[in-house]
Scaffold this motif. Structure first.
Motif, PDB file in Angstrom:
ATOM      1  N   GLY A  66       0.801  -1.216   0.000  1.00  0.00           N
ATOM      2  CA  GLY A  66       0.000   0.000   0.000  1.00  0.00           C
ATOM      3  C   GLY A  66       0.833   1.264   0.000  1.00  0.00           C
ATOM      4  O   GLY A  66       0.341   2.331   0.329  1.00  0.00           O
ATOM      5  N   ASN A  72       1.504   3.727  -1.781  1.00  0.00           N
ATOM      6  CA  ASN A  72       0.978   4.292  -3.012  1.00  0.00           C
ATOM      7  C   ASN A  72       0.740   5.775  -2.821  1.00  0.00           C
ATOM      8  O   ASN A  72      -0.027   6.189  -1.946  1.00  0.00           O
ATOM      9  CB  ASN A  72      -0.321   3.585  -3.409  1.00  0.00           C
ATOM     10  CG  ASN A  72      -0.762   3.930  -4.812  1.00  0.00           C
ATOM     11  OD1 ASN A  72      -0.688   5.069  -5.235  1.00  0.00           O
ATOM     12  ND2 ASN A  72      -1.212   2.931  -5.543  1.00  0.00           N
ATOM     13  N   THR A  94      -3.175   6.951  -3.360  1.00  0.00           N
ATOM     14  CA  THR A  94      -4.289   6.285  -2.707  1.00  0.00           C
ATOM     15  C   THR A  94      -4.266   6.583  -1.211  1.00  0.00           C
ATOM     16  O   THR A  94      -3.225   6.480  -0.578  1.00  0.00           O
ATOM     17  CB  THR A  94      -4.225   4.758  -2.915  1.00  0.00           C
ATOM     18  OG1 THR A  94      -4.210   4.472  -4.313  1.00  0.00           O
ATOM     19  CG2 THR A  94      -5.432   4.077  -2.278  1.00  0.00           C
ATOM     20  N   GLN A 145      -4.474   5.671   2.343  1.00  0.00           N
ATOM     21  CA  GLN A 145      -4.288   4.417   3.065  1.00  0.00           C
ATOM     22  C   GLN A 145      -4.825   4.549   4.483  1.00  0.00           C
ATOM     23  O   GLN A 145      -4.560   5.544   5.167  1.00  0.00           O
ATOM     24  CB  GLN A 145      -2.801   4.027   3.103  1.00  0.00           C
ATOM     25  CG  GLN A 145      -2.172   3.846   1.728  1.00  0.00           C
ATOM     26  CD  GLN A 145      -2.785   2.705   0.957  1.00  0.00           C
ATOM     27  OE1 GLN A 145      -3.079   1.655   1.530  1.00  0.00           O
ATOM     28  NE2 GLN A 145      -2.984   2.894  -0.325  1.00  0.00           N
ATOM     29  N   GLU A 170       7.314   4.219  -6.172  1.00  0.00           N
ATOM     30  CA  GLU A 170       6.294   5.216  -5.850  1.00  0.00           C
ATOM     31  C   GLU A 170       6.823   6.634  -6.018  1.00  0.00           C
ATOM     32  O   GLU A 170       6.114   7.521  -6.492  1.00  0.00           O
ATOM     33  CB  GLU A 170       5.768   5.011  -4.426  1.00  0.00           C
ATOM     34  CG  GLU A 170       4.873   3.814  -4.260  1.00  0.00           C
ATOM     35  CD  GLU A 170       3.683   3.835  -5.204  1.00  0.00           C
ATOM     36  OE1 GLU A 170       3.066   4.921  -5.355  1.00  0.00           O
ATOM     37  OE2 GLU A 170       3.379   2.786  -5.790  1.00  0.00           O
TER      38      GLU A 170
END
Length: 290
Positions: free
Chosen positions: A111, A113, A116, A118, A239
């Motif tokens: 995750g 990211n 996004t 989280q 990322e």
């Protein structure tokens, strides 16, 4: 130890607070299912609280969070003059309880990211000896002083900011009691990798930086984060590359260098393996959406 765990966002939010003195012979209110969390922080004397079938002697420098869905009351009157802050708060998100902070899953390494939101877990002890009681008292006094201006938006906003600081102090008190060596090592390793991701990092240099054997670090990260140091570093670099691909016009090769890859071909290979398309295709996909 009973630990309350909150899934955020949304963050737990402040409602109201106050301070009371109880004389010897007085008791806390008898209430059931009040619908909000009730934080009690004792500054002097002692409260003798019961929540369902659990007894708590809350002395000076200690804090107790009463749940919104249970019955709580004093099982004994105060023996001496007792001073106590109270604070009501609530959450719009999921919450629950655990007895073991180490058993709470850490952030998913997949995750990492940049695009996004989280979720994460906030852990608060239900009953704890505060590590910095004077600082908690100071923050609570600030909240009480703001109550007279609670009708103003600026005061409500400041209430929330100070409340978050109190939650941090409660969590810090919990950490002193529950943080395990493996959790601490994994956290240190992740922080080091994020800080130095542009540099040449090997398991040896990571071990030297943290003063732990590389095998032990890898074992801790695998247990707590579900990945090896190499995997964590790779995903974090990718990322950061995604951010540069979307936010700059830098050449692909230079972006690869900026995030720690010396060979453009290796950067493209790693990026494609993780994202399913090349860096150039990734950039074009989002440019075509503008």
């Amino acid at each position: 130890m009973s630990i309350l765990q909150f899934t955020a966002p949304p963050l737990p939010h402040y409602i109201t607070c106050g301070f009371f003195f109880m004389q010897p012979g007085q008791k806390h209110l008898n209430r059931r299912n009040i619908g909000v969390f009730d934080l009690l922080v004792v500054t002097s004397g002692c409260l003798y609280m019961m929540e369902d079938d659990r007894k708590y002697e809350v002395a000076a420098g200690q804090a107790l969070i009463l749940r919104p869905d249970q019955h709580h009351y004093s099982y004994e009157s105060c023996r001496t003059e007792t001073g106590c802050f109270w604070l009501h708060f609530q959450t719009g998100g999921k919450w629950g309880t655990t007895q073991n902070a180490a058993a709470v899953p850490q952030t998913d390494p997949n995750g990492i990211n940049a695009f996004t939101v989280q979720t994460f877990t906030i852990l608060l002890p239900q009953f704890i000896q505060l590590s910095q009681p004077a600082l908690v008292y100071e923050k609570l006094n600030q909240l009480v002083a703001l109550e007279q201006n609670a009708h103003n938006n600026w005061a409500r906003w400041k209430h929330q900011l100070i409340f978050q600081q109190i939650l941090e102090l409660l969590n810090a008190s919990l950490d002193l009691h529950t943080v395990l060596p493996a959790v601490n090592v994994a956290d240190q390793a992740a922080a080091y990798l994020r800080m130095h991701y542009k540099e040449d990092i090997t398991v040896k240099t990571l071990g030297e930086a943290l003063n732990f054997h590389p095998v032990y670090i890898a074992r801790c990260m695998q247990k707590e984060l579900g990945c090896s140091p190499v995997e964590y570093l790779m995903r974090y670099r990718i990322e950061q590359a995604k951010l540069l691909l979307l936010q700059t016009d830098l050449p692909i090769a230079l972006i690869g260098e900026n995030v720690g890859f010396h060979l453009t071909s290796y950067f493209s290979s790693c990026f494609t393996k993780i994202e399913g398309l090349s860096p150039r295709a990734y950039r074009r996909r989002f440019q075509s959406m503008l």
